[in-house]
Design a protein around this motif. Sequence first.
Motif, PDB file in Angstrom:
ATOM      1  N   ALA A   4     -45.923 -23.029  27.634  1.00  0.00           N
ATOM      2  CA  ALA A   4     -45.432 -22.801  28.665  1.00  0.00           C
ATOM      3  C   ALA A   4     -45.359 -24.093  29.938  1.00  0.00           C
ATOM      4  CB  ALA A   4     -45.579 -20.971  29.562  1.00  0.00           C
ATOM      5  N   ASN A   5     -46.637 -24.614  29.670  1.00  0.00           N
ATOM      6  CA  ASN A   5     -46.664 -25.561  30.635  1.00  0.00           C
ATOM      7  C   ASN A   5     -46.602 -25.528  32.028  1.00  0.00           C
ATOM      8  OD1 ASN A   5     -47.357 -28.648  31.122  1.00  0.00           O
ATOM      9  ND2 ASN A   5     -45.342 -29.228  30.244  1.00  0.00           N
ATOM     10  N   LEU A   6     -46.954 -24.632  32.803  1.00  0.00           N
ATOM     11  CA  LEU A   6     -46.972 -24.685  34.342  1.00  0.00           C
ATOM     12  C   LEU A   6     -47.710 -25.338  35.009  1.00  0.00           C
ATOM     13  CD1 LEU A   6     -47.414 -20.124  33.610  1.00  0.00           C
ATOM     14  CD2 LEU A   6     -45.703 -21.920  34.206  1.00  0.00           C
ATOM     15  N   ASN A   7     -48.929 -25.503  34.455  1.00  0.00           N
ATOM     16  CA  ASN A   7     -49.658 -26.466  35.826  1.00  0.00           C
ATOM     17  C   ASN A   7     -50.873 -26.984  33.999  1.00  0.00           C
ATOM     18  OD1 ASN A   7     -52.269 -24.947  35.926  1.00  0.00           O
ATOM     19  ND2 ASN A   7     -51.350 -24.344  37.847  1.00  0.00           N
ATOM     20  N   ALA A   8     -51.713 -27.893  34.266  1.00  0.00           N
ATOM     21  CA  ALA A   8     -52.446 -28.594  33.653  1.00  0.00           C
ATOM     22  C   ALA A   8     -53.564 -27.810  33.526  1.00  0.00           C
ATOM     23  CB  ALA A   8     -52.753 -30.378  34.642  1.00  0.00           C
ATOM     24  N   ARG A   9     -54.172 -26.889  35.105  1.00  0.00           N
ATOM     25  CA  ARG A   9     -55.226 -26.428  34.624  1.00  0.00           C
ATOM     26  C   ARG A   9     -54.840 -24.966  33.073  1.00  0.00           C
ATOM     27  NH1 ARG A   9     -56.894 -24.580  40.746  1.00  0.00           N
ATOM     28  NH2 ARG A   9     -57.496 -23.219  39.804  1.00  0.00           N
ATOM     29  N   ILE A  10     -53.645 -24.458  33.721  1.00  0.00           N
ATOM     30  CA  ILE A  10     -53.704 -23.474  33.067  1.00  0.00           C
ATOM     31  C   ILE A  10     -53.867 -23.964  31.165  1.00  0.00           C
ATOM     32  CG2 ILE A  10     -51.730 -21.822  31.586  1.00  0.00           C
ATOM     33  CD1 ILE A  10     -50.816 -21.253  34.329  1.00  0.00           C
ATOM     34  N   THR A  11     -52.843 -25.072  30.711  1.00  0.00           N
ATOM     35  CA  THR A  11     -52.703 -25.596  30.011  1.00  0.00           C
ATOM     36  C   THR A  11     -54.048 -25.932  29.176  1.00  0.00           C
ATOM     37  OG1 THR A  11     -50.597 -26.951  29.957  1.00  0.00           O
ATOM     38  CG2 THR A  11     -52.350 -27.993  28.233  1.00  0.00           C
ATOM     39  N   VAL A  12     -54.931 -26.951  30.169  1.00  0.00           N
ATOM     40  CA  VAL A  12     -56.507 -27.420  29.626  1.00  0.00           C
ATOM     41  C   VAL A  12     -57.171 -25.157  28.933  1.00  0.00           C
ATOM     42  CG1 VAL A  12     -58.635 -27.732  30.312  1.00  0.00           C
ATOM     43  CG2 VAL A  12     -56.640 -28.812  30.296  1.00  0.00           C
ATOM     44  N   TRP A  13     -56.967 -23.945  29.817  1.00  0.00           N
ATOM     45  CA  TRP A  13     -57.405 -23.076  29.282  1.00  0.00           C
ATOM     46  C   TRP A  13     -56.640 -22.715  28.352  1.00  0.00           C
ATOM     47  CZ3 TRP A  13     -62.245 -21.099  30.156  1.00  0.00           C
ATOM     48  CH2 TRP A  13     -62.430 -21.640  31.626  1.00  0.00           C
ATOM     49  N   GLY A  14     -55.334 -22.766  27.639  1.00  0.00           N
ATOM     50  CA  GLY A  14     -54.974 -22.659  26.953  1.00  0.00           C
ATOM     51  C   GLY A  14     -55.803 -23.894  25.444  1.00  0.00           C
ATOM     52  N   PHE A  15     -55.876 -24.756  25.535  1.00  0.00           N
ATOM     53  CA  PHE A  15     -56.240 -25.035  24.588  1.00  0.00           C
ATOM     54  C   PHE A  15     -57.616 -24.941  24.153  1.00  0.00           C
ATOM     55  CE2 PHE A  15     -52.882 -28.665  25.147  1.00  0.00           C
ATOM     56  CZ  PHE A  15     -52.532 -28.475  23.978  1.00  0.00           C
ATOM     57  N   ALA A  16     -58.433 -24.934  25.298  1.00  0.00           N
ATOM     58  CA  ALA A  16     -59.819 -24.325  25.583  1.00  0.00           C
ATOM     59  C   ALA A  16     -59.693 -23.088  24.383  1.00  0.00           C
ATOM     60  CB  ALA A  16     -60.495 -23.968  26.333  1.00  0.00           C
ATOM     61  N   ASN A  48     -56.369 -29.178  19.487  1.00  0.00           N
ATOM     62  CA  ASN A  48     -57.069 -28.796  20.013  1.00  0.00           C
ATOM     63  C   ASN A  48     -58.151 -29.286  21.189  1.00  0.00           C
ATOM     64  OD1 ASN A  48     -54.909 -26.912  19.622  1.00  0.00           O
ATOM     65  ND2 ASN A  48     -57.258 -25.867  18.405  1.00  0.00           N
ATOM     66  N   VAL A  49     -59.238 -30.160  20.349  1.00  0.00           N
ATOM     67  CA  VAL A  49     -59.940 -31.184  21.011  1.00  0.00           C
ATOM     68  C   VAL A  49     -58.773 -32.075  21.792  1.00  0.00           C
ATOM     69  CG1 VAL A  49     -61.717 -32.389  21.211  1.00  0.00           C
ATOM     70  CG2 VAL A  49     -62.208 -30.638  20.326  1.00  0.00           C
ATOM     71  N   LEU A  50     -58.449 -32.693  21.171  1.00  0.00           N
ATOM     72  CA  LEU A  50     -57.537 -33.538  21.657  1.00  0.00           C
ATOM     73  C   LEU A  50     -56.523 -32.954  23.281  1.00  0.00           C
ATOM     74  CD1 LEU A  50     -56.501 -36.332  21.708  1.00  0.00           C
ATOM     75  CD2 LEU A  50     -54.984 -36.014  20.132  1.00  0.00           C
ATOM     76  N   GLY A  51     -56.179 -31.964  22.906  1.00  0.00           N
ATOM     77  CA  GLY A  51     -55.440 -31.463  23.875  1.00  0.00           C
ATOM     78  C   GLY A  51     -55.514 -30.702  24.793  1.00  0.00           C
ATOM     79  N   VAL A  52     -57.535 -30.690  24.767  1.00  0.00           N
ATOM     80  CA  VAL A  52     -58.234 -30.642  26.493  1.00  0.00           C
ATOM     81  C   VAL A  52     -58.013 -31.721  26.991  1.00  0.00           C
ATOM     82  CG1 VAL A  52     -60.458 -29.909  26.455  1.00  0.00           C
ATOM     83  CG2 VAL A  52     -58.917 -28.247  25.170  1.00  0.00           C
TER      84      VAL A  52
END
Length: 66
Positions: A4-16, A48-52
Amino acid sequence: MVAANLNARITVWGFAIFTVASIAWIADGVLEGKTSLGVQNVVLLLINVLGVWRWLPRAGKEAGAI
């Protein structure tokens, strides 16, 4: 959450969440003797670690801007 790439915080949680899931699948692969499942999820864990790592600074900047 990631797509969805809504914002960076949500994206980080997704990768986590993906990171935790990869660790669980690696454990299952080891316990069940499924080498291919473990190898596949080691690769996914690295991605995923790279994404975070990539998105975490952006999330910090967004949090500081509020």
